[in-house]
Design a protein around this motif. Structure first.
Motif, PDB file in Angstrom:
ATOM      1  N   ALA A 255      92.937 -45.036   2.174  1.00 48.05           N
ATOM      2  CA  ALA A 255      92.030 -44.073   1.559  1.00 48.05           C
ATOM      3  C   ALA A 255      91.724 -44.404   0.108  1.00 48.05           C
ATOM      4  N   GLN A 256      92.424 -45.368  -0.462  1.00 52.71           N
ATOM      5  CA  GLN A 256      92.179 -45.709  -1.856  1.00 52.71           C
ATOM      6  C   GLN A 256      90.838 -46.422  -1.990  1.00 52.71           C
ATOM      7  N   PRO A 257      90.115 -46.164  -3.070  1.00 60.52           N
ATOM      8  CA  PRO A 257      88.808 -46.803  -3.242  1.00 60.52           C
ATOM      9  C   PRO A 257      88.960 -48.301  -3.500  1.00 60.52           C
ATOM     10  N   VAL A 258      87.945 -49.037  -3.100  1.00 60.24           N
ATOM     11  CA  VAL A 258      87.932 -50.478  -3.287  1.00 60.24           C
ATOM     12  C   VAL A 258      87.113 -50.778  -4.527  1.00 60.24           C
ATOM     13  N   GLY A 259      87.648 -51.630  -5.389  1.00 61.73           N
ATOM     14  CA  GLY A 259      86.937 -52.005  -6.601  1.00 61.73           C
ATOM     15  C   GLY A 259      85.755 -52.913  -6.299  1.00 61.73           C
ATOM     16  N   ALA A 260      84.872 -53.016  -7.249  1.00 59.20           N
ATOM     17  CA  ALA A 260      83.673 -53.831  -7.060  1.00 59.20           C
ATOM     18  C   ALA A 260      83.995 -55.312  -6.988  1.00 59.20           C
ATOM     19  N   TYR A 261      85.091 -55.739  -7.584  1.00 58.34           N
ATOM     20  CA  TYR A 261      85.433 -57.151  -7.609  1.00 58.34           C
ATOM     21  C   TYR A 261      86.642 -57.491  -6.748  1.00 58.34           C
ATOM     22  N   ASP A 262      87.094 -56.564  -5.937  1.00 54.44           N
ATOM     23  CA  ASP A 262      88.218 -56.834  -5.042  1.00 54.44           C
ATOM     24  C   ASP A 262      87.738 -57.689  -3.876  1.00 54.44           C
ATOM     25  N   LEU A 263      88.556 -58.684  -3.523  1.00 55.72           N
ATOM     26  CA  LEU A 263      88.208 -59.558  -2.410  1.00 55.72           C
ATOM     27  C   LEU A 263      88.900 -59.049  -1.153  1.00 55.72           C
ATOM     28  N   THR A 264      88.149 -58.336  -0.337  1.00 58.33           N
ATOM     29  CA  THR A 264      88.662 -57.793   0.912  1.00 58.33           C
ATOM     30  C   THR A 264      88.415 -58.809   2.026  1.00 58.33           C
ATOM     31  N   PRO A 265      89.045 -58.657   3.174  1.00 56.82           N
ATOM     32  CA  PRO A 265      88.808 -59.607   4.270  1.00 56.82           C
ATOM     33  C   PRO A 265      87.339 -59.674   4.714  1.00 56.82           C
ATOM     34  N   GLY A 266      86.663 -58.554   4.732  1.00 53.40           N
ATOM     35  CA  GLY A 266      85.245 -58.570   5.106  1.00 53.40           C
ATOM     36  C   GLY A 266      84.402 -59.350   4.115  1.00 53.40           C
ATOM     37  N   ARG A 267      84.691 -59.166   2.847  1.00 52.74           N
ATOM     38  CA  ARG A 267      83.956 -59.909   1.824  1.00 52.74           C
ATOM     39  C   ARG A 267      84.292 -61.395   1.873  1.00 52.74           C
ATOM     40  N   LEU A 268      85.538 -61.712   2.188  1.00 51.76           N
ATOM     41  CA  LEU A 268      85.936 -63.117   2.288  1.00 51.76           C
ATOM     42  C   LEU A 268      85.202 -63.802   3.433  1.00 51.76           C
ATOM     43  N   TRP A 269      85.133 -63.158   4.602  1.00 51.40           N
ATOM     44  CA  TRP A 269      84.416 -63.744   5.729  1.00 51.40           C
ATOM     45  C   TRP A 269      82.925 -63.862   5.426  1.00 51.40           C
ATOM     46  N   SER A 270      82.379 -62.922   4.673  1.00 53.23           N
ATOM     47  CA  SER A 270      80.972 -63.027   4.293  1.00 53.23           C
ATOM     48  C   SER A 270      80.739 -64.232   3.396  1.00 53.23           C
ATOM     49  N   LEU A 271      81.683 -64.495   2.496  1.00 54.16           N
ATOM     50  CA  LEU A 271      81.558 -65.658   1.621  1.00 54.16           C
ATOM     51  C   LEU A 271      81.680 -66.964   2.406  1.00 54.16           C
ATOM     52  N   VAL A 272      82.578 -67.006   3.377  1.00 54.77           N
ATOM     53  CA  VAL A 272      82.723 -68.201   4.207  1.00 54.77           C
ATOM     54  C   VAL A 272      81.429 -68.462   4.983  1.00 54.77           C
ATOM     55  N   ALA A 273      80.861 -67.422   5.551  1.00 50.74           N
ATOM     56  CA  ALA A 273      79.614 -67.570   6.301  1.00 50.74           C
ATOM     57  C   ALA A 273      78.458 -67.954   5.383  1.00 50.74           C
ATOM     58  N   ALA A 274      78.443 -67.426   4.167  1.00 55.72           N
ATOM     59  CA  ALA A 274      77.381 -67.791   3.223  1.00 55.72           C
ATOM     60  C   ALA A 274      77.484 -69.262   2.838  1.00 55.72           C
ATOM     61  N   ALA A 275      78.705 -69.763   2.654  1.00 57.95           N
ATOM     62  CA  ALA A 275      78.883 -71.176   2.326  1.00 57.95           C
ATOM     63  C   ALA A 275      78.397 -72.058   3.479  1.00 57.95           C
ATOM     64  N   ALA A 276      78.716 -71.673   4.698  1.00 58.68           N
ATOM     65  CA  ALA A 276      78.248 -72.439   5.861  1.00 58.68           C
ATOM     66  C   ALA A 276      76.728 -72.388   5.961  1.00 58.68           C
ATOM     67  N   GLY A 277      76.153 -71.218   5.731  1.00 58.73           N
ATOM     68  CA  GLY A 277      74.702 -71.082   5.796  1.00 58.73           C
ATOM     69  C   GLY A 277      73.988 -71.885   4.725  1.00 58.73           C
ATOM     70  N   LEU A 278      74.531 -71.871   3.507  1.00 60.81           N
ATOM     71  CA  LEU A 278      73.910 -72.649   2.431  1.00 60.81           C
ATOM     72  C   LEU A 278      74.025 -74.141   2.699  1.00 60.81           C
ATOM     73  N   ALA A 279      75.146 -74.576   3.262  1.00 65.15           N
ATOM     74  CA  ALA A 279      75.271 -75.984   3.639  1.00 65.15           C
ATOM     75  C   ALA A 279      74.230 -76.336   4.699  1.00 65.15           C
ATOM     76  N   GLY A 280      73.991 -75.432   5.628  1.00 64.04           N
ATOM     77  CA  GLY A 280      72.979 -75.665   6.647  1.00 64.04           C
ATOM     78  C   GLY A 280      71.579 -75.738   6.075  1.00 64.04           C
ATOM     79  N   VAL A 281      71.284 -74.899   5.086  1.00 60.57           N
ATOM     80  CA  VAL A 281      69.960 -74.938   4.450  1.00 60.57           C
ATOM     81  C   VAL A 281      69.766 -76.266   3.729  1.00 60.57           C
ATOM     82  N   VAL A 282      70.788 -76.715   3.023  1.00 63.24           N
ATOM     83  CA  VAL A 282      70.688 -77.994   2.312  1.00 63.24           C
ATOM     84  C   VAL A 282      70.521 -79.142   3.304  1.00 63.24           C
TER      85      VAL A 282
END
Length: 127
Positions: free
Chosen positions: A19-46
């Motif tokens: 129930a504790q709020p999540v900070g704007a700069y906290d790296l949660t598992p969902g945000r981590l997976w989003s970053l991994v997918a973004a890196a893969a997507g950007l590599a694909g665009v390049v």
């Protein structure tokens, strides 16, 4: 101690942690997976852009075909992970589930797949 007693003691503690709020700069598992997918997507665009540009380099004439297929694979990976992040999110933007990143991953993955698909289609025409 019984298992029921342990679960009864652990449930209130888990509820207060969740129930504790999540900070704007906290790296949660969902945000981590989003970053991994973004890196893969950007590599694909390049890779898709390089495959469309068809530079002649030291890797030979067929390397742009490999880049096109890799762009398709990276774009698909980005879209699948982004879709899973969006599907698993239980809240909206700002909750720490990475839903905004998941939607961005879907768009970046789509762009990578379009670029890779165009390069593959051009390879079929010229071969």
């Amino acid at each position: 101690m019984s298992v029921r007693l342990l679960l009864a003691a652990a449930a209130p503690a888990a509820a207060t942690v969740l129930a504790q709020p999540v900070g704007a700069y906290d790296l949660t598992p969902g945000r981590l997976w989003s970053l991994v997918a973004a890196a893969a997507g950007l590599a694909g665009v390049v890779l898709g852009g390089l495959a469309l540009a068809r530079p002649t380099g030291r890797f030979g004439s067929g390397s742009w075909r490999v880049r096109a297929v890799m762009a398709l694979a990276a774009g698909l990976t980005s879209m699948v992970i982004g879709g899973l992040v969006v599907a698993a999110a239980k809240g909206g933007p700002g909750t720490g589930y990475g839903i905004v990143g998941g939607y961005v991953d879907l768009v970046i993955g789509l762009i990578a797949m379009v670029l890779g698909g165009l390069a593959v289609a051009r390879a079929r025409r010229t071969t």
